[in-house]
Design an enzyme around this catalytic site. Structure first.
Site, PDB file in Angstrom:
ATOM      1  N   GLY A 148      28.912  42.499  37.788  1.00 20.05           N
ATOM      2  CA  GLY A 148      29.414  42.594  36.432  1.00 20.05           C
ATOM      3  C   GLY A 148      29.264  41.334  35.617  1.00 20.05           C
ATOM      4  N   ASP A 254      35.574  45.743  28.604  1.00 21.10           N
ATOM      5  CA  ASP A 254      35.860  44.316  28.615  1.00 21.10           C
ATOM      6  C   ASP A 254      35.023  43.576  27.571  1.00 21.10           C
ATOM      7  OD1 ASP A 254      33.684  45.073  30.308  1.00 21.10           O
ATOM      8  OD2 ASP A 254      33.643  43.078  31.186  1.00 21.10           O
ATOM      9  N   ASP A 255      35.571  42.449  27.110  1.00 20.26           N
ATOM     10  CA  ASP A 255      34.868  41.507  26.233  1.00 20.26           C
ATOM     11  C   ASP A 255      34.383  42.152  24.942  1.00 20.26           C
ATOM     12  OD1 ASP A 255      35.337  39.790  28.341  1.00 20.26           O
ATOM     13  OD2 ASP A 255      33.321  39.974  29.159  1.00 20.26           O
ATOM     14  N   TYR A 294      42.189  42.604  30.270  1.00 16.63           N
ATOM     15  CA  TYR A 294      42.033  42.698  31.714  1.00 16.63           C
ATOM     16  C   TYR A 294      42.676  41.540  32.465  1.00 16.63           C
ATOM     17  CZ  TYR A 294      37.854  39.811  30.666  1.00 16.63           C
ATOM     18  OH  TYR A 294      36.983  38.845  30.229  1.00 16.63           O
ATOM     19  N   TRP A 347      39.478  42.965  40.116  1.00 17.68           N
ATOM     20  CA  TRP A 347      38.148  42.439  39.785  1.00 17.68           C
ATOM     21  C   TRP A 347      38.276  40.927  39.894  1.00 17.68           C
ATOM     22  CZ3 TRP A 347      34.386  44.605  35.655  1.00 17.68           C
ATOM     23  CH2 TRP A 347      33.404  43.665  35.319  1.00 17.68           C
ATOM     24  N   ASN A 349      37.036  37.375  39.655  1.00 18.63           N
ATOM     25  CA  ASN A 349      35.936  36.624  39.051  1.00 18.63           C
ATOM     26  C   ASN A 349      35.644  35.357  39.861  1.00 18.63           C
ATOM     27  OD1 ASN A 349      34.727  37.991  36.873  1.00 18.63           O
ATOM     28  ND2 ASN A 349      36.536  37.659  35.619  1.00 18.63           N
ATOM     29  N   ASP A 354      28.677  32.717  35.701  1.00 20.24           N
ATOM     30  CA  ASP A 354      27.985  32.927  34.433  1.00 20.24           C
ATOM     31  C   ASP A 354      28.553  32.070  33.310  1.00 20.24           C
ATOM     32  OD1 ASP A 354      30.370  34.310  34.106  1.00 20.24           O
ATOM     33  OD2 ASP A 354      29.434  36.258  33.701  1.00 20.24           O
ATOM     34  N   ASN A 382      33.273  39.726  41.775  1.00 18.70           N
ATOM     35  CA  ASN A 382      32.143  39.571  40.860  1.00 18.70           C
ATOM     36  C   ASN A 382      31.375  38.336  41.325  1.00 18.70           C
ATOM     37  OD1 ASN A 382      30.443  39.879  38.643  1.00 18.70           O
ATOM     38  ND2 ASN A 382      31.847  38.889  37.211  1.00 18.70           N
TER      39      ASN A 382
END
Length: 733
Positions: A148, A254-255, A294, A347, A349, A354, A382
């Site tokens: 993701g 998301d985002d 989130y 989820w 991260n 990134d 992720n």
């Protein structure tokens, strides 16, 4: 493929706890015996097909009575019926016994049988075996990977290899949601082209062979219209994915901002999809969704409670923790579960990079609480854009999610290092130890333990020399490796960076020794000058190696979405190198005038900076658009921070500065646009001068002599009669 490390026994309460204790005592008296030459399978016809296929691919099988029997099956199968009281109750659990006379693999279900076989194959490594009994079951129901991140999506081969790895590590979920797959996000309404659909079918089959559930995610929130047309469009897209084999689906919100972020509309859409798609297919699982809010720091208003009360209770909701990038504790889970009225789906991260693309995260995976198993509906990571390198952390996340209460981060990290690079484990450990911390980012996560040998060396020259030479030796060993080509290819730019860090360190130490000679006055004639030459040569060598390191790139290919400039040992070693070099040069100038012209005569900007004007950030707003005008943005970008980060380096040939945006490594040309032509240092380097805390930036040589200025439309380069000191150049912190 290398064997897995078996997970620790998982013990529930009551009878299973007593059974595990009894098996532990029995294993303490385990019998050692030679590995059988051949095996025969009993129960093959009724057993899990992928599990049986593993036995056929890894063992010598025949039907001779002398071959050691392997009794295999799930709970209720005839072949393992007499062992049914030993099989754990939990889904995916298994009972395994290994002795000179027979082997038993009895799963609670097909997945449990498959995982039992994976553990058996690990135990069968080597020529000498030990009789063993094992009861094992997961504490978290779903454990896996979310592709993701923002950046270059995994290749088809990456994913196939990942599924094989996940099967070995007992991870059972893969969520397909690469942000830069257009048919996932920007062109979500459109079907995949035939060739990509065919590859997707192959991925789905490969995932199933490894008992990995393939979840396809769609990201419609950027431009969705809350009307029947788009509701039907998303149903149509899911039907197309169903036709190629997808049976599990997720919707990302998301985002995003604006209309797409309305919680009541999102809940209504998920309910509509459940009624008109999921419930019309008996083999489709309940939906998953990633909410707009989130994490706790981004939450507010009725959004989360709206999802919890309006959306069907079977829909699972993803959650990253207290912040965007966070480890998960019990308080996190209790808070979010109360908001959404169900168990959140984690989820994680990490180890995703990134937002700090110049780093690899190769340290221990720690910080997730040991007591949250009963509070989560799933736990997925992720990962980094670098699939093979991510497996170091994924290995540990698999162990954690299987049995968080017994997870040991240090021991798991050591096992992961051995697993990934068994032929060069010490060199690989050196590499991992110097690629741990993320540096300062907008998300705040830091990691401890980087460069332990450097920190232990203190200011001892001999120990520092041992450390820096060790970086070089480990890099040379890894660069020569051919045993793990996929991993070696991914990490090579960082291995090269580690080698140059070692070389720079040795140059600094040589400057130290030479400066001591320069300061010494009671020496034979010529000794003083000899050390002056040595110091200058070491300084120039350091500078040259630094330039080589700054020129390193990863994923620097045509069409790359993100191009990294690899950095290593940034937490302790890199600041020391820079400080030492500057201090040694200043000390040298106090006691000698020999060739001091080699030292910078101006403020030297070298690193990653924000370029700001009137408080706004100079930004690459669309890295995919050629010839884009650089513009200023009011807010700091925390989703894709590289769009506002600039690598500034002093060009050795021109004595001027090069400015490159970190998102796609695009340079600014002489008219303030992201250049399409090959970079040319006579056109694309600039003069920087400083006054009262602000910088003037001016073109030079073939690029002309115009100053950079600011207009309402963005960056402008042309004549100005005003004071040209428009810009702040601020280190990224």
């Amino acid at each position: 493929m290398k064997p897995i490390q078996p997970h620790r026994n998982h013990a529930k309460s009551g009878l299973l706890t007593l059974l595990v204790l009894w098996l532990t005592c029995a294993n303490a008296l385990a019998q050692t015996f030679d590995r059988p030459e051949a095996f025969r399978i009993i129960g093959e016809a009724d057993a899990d097909e992928p599990a049986v296929a593993l036995l056929h691919s890894h063992l010598t099988l025949n039907n001779n009575r002398s071959a050691t029997p392997i009794y295999i099956g799930r709970h209720g199968s005839k072949a393992v019926r007499k062992f049914k009281h030993l099989i754990p109750q939990q889904a995916e659990g298994y009972y395994l016994s290994l002795s000179p006379k027979q082997i038993v693999v009895a799963g609670r279900d097909d997945a449990g049988t498959f995982y039992g076989v994976q553990t058996l194959l690990q135990l069968l490594q080597g020529e000498e075996l030990q009789s063993t009994e094992k009861v094992d079951a997961p504490e978290m129901p779903e454990r896996g990977v979310i592709e993701g991140y923002y950046g270059n999506p995994y290749t088809h081969t990456d994913r196939l290899r990942l599924f094989d790895f996940m099967g070995k590590q007992k991870m059972n979920v893969f969520v397909y949601g690469p942000k830069d797959d257009p048919y996932h996000r920007s062109h979500w309404r459109e079907p995949y082209p035939a060739d990509e659909a065919a590859r997707m079918k192959e991925l789905i089959r490969a995932a199933r062979q490894n008992h990995v559930k393939f979840v396809w995610a769609v990201h419609p929130g950027g431009d969705i219209q809350w009307n029947l047309k788009d509701s039907l469009a998303i149903i149509d897209k899911c039907e197309r994915m169903y036709e190629i084999g997808v049976r599990s689906f997720c919707v990302f919100f998301d985002d995003i901002s604006g209309e797409g972020a309305r919680g009541e509309k999102q809940a209504a859409l998920l309910n509509y999809m459940t009624d008109n798609f999921v419930r019309r297919h008996a083999d489709v699982e309940p939906l998953m969704m990633c909410p707009t809010q989130y994490n706790k720091s981004w939450s507010g208003g009725p959004y989360l409670t709206t999802l919890g009360t309006v959306m069907y209770p079977e829909v699972r909701i993803m959650w990253t923790g207290a912040t965007v990038v966070d480890m998960i504790d019990r308080e996190d889970m209790e808070w979010i579960n109360a908001q959404i009225r169900r168990k959140a789906y984690i989820w994680l991260n990490y180890p995703v990079t990134d937002y700090c693309i110049d780093h690899l995260l190769m340290g221990k995976t720690y910080g997730n609480a040991p007591d949250i198993g009963p509070l989560v509906s799933g736990f997925c990571s992720n990962p980094m854009e670098y699939c093979e390198a991510s497996k170091l952390s994924l290995y540990s996340i698999a162990e954690y999610a299987w049995n968080p209460s017994q997870y040991d981060a240090e021991a798991s990290w050591q096992r992961a290092i051995d697993y990934l690079m068994p032929a060069h484990r010490e060199a690989f450990r050196t590499f991992c130890e110097n690629n741990i911390d993320l540096g300062i980012t907008g998300h705040g996560l830091r990691r401890e333990g980087e460069s332990p040998l450097f920190r232990a060396a203190g200011d001892n020259n001999n120990l520092l020399e041992f450390y820096f030479q060790g970086l070089i030796d480990a890099a040379d060993e890894l660069l020569a490796d051919s045993s793990e080509p996929e991993l070696s290819k991914e990490i090579k730019p960082w291995v090269l960076s580690m080698k140059t860090t070692g070389q720079r360190g040795l140059a600094v130490l040589d400057m130290r020794k030479a400066l001591a000679g320069v300061k010494e006055t009671e020496k034979v004639r010529g000794y003083h000058h000899w050390n002056e030459q040595r110091f200058i040569n070491s300084y120039l060598n350091y500078d040259q190696i630094t330039e080589q390191q700054l020129a390193l790139r990863s994923r620097d290919f045509e069409g790359s979405i993100k191009i990294a400039s690899p950095v290593v040992a940034t937490n302790f070693v890199e600041p020391w190198l820079r400080e030492q070099t500057q201090n040694l040069a200043e000390e040298y100038k106090q006691c000698s005038q020999y060739r001091i012209e080699v030292f910078p005569q101006q403020i030297r900007l070298q690193g990653t900076y924000f370029i700001k004007a009137n408080g706004n950030f100079l930004t690459d707003t669309n890295p995919q658009q050629p010839n884009l005008q650089a513009t200023f943005v009011t807010e700091r970008d925390t989703i894709n921070p590289q769009r506002q980060e600039w690598t500034i380096t002093l060009n050795a040939n021109t004595g001027r500065y090069q400015l490159v945006n970190n998102q796609a490594r695009r340079y600014l040309n002489e008219v303030g646009r992201f250049g399409q032509n090959p970079y040319n240092e006579t056109w694309n380097t600039y003069e920087l001068t400083l006054k009262n805390g602000h910088y003037a930036i001016r073109n030079a040589e073939n690029g002309g002599t115009n100053y950079w200025t600011v207009t309402p439309d963005g960056l402008h380069i042309g004549f100005t009669g005003k004071d040209p000191f428009w810009f702040e150049i601020v280190p990224v912190e």
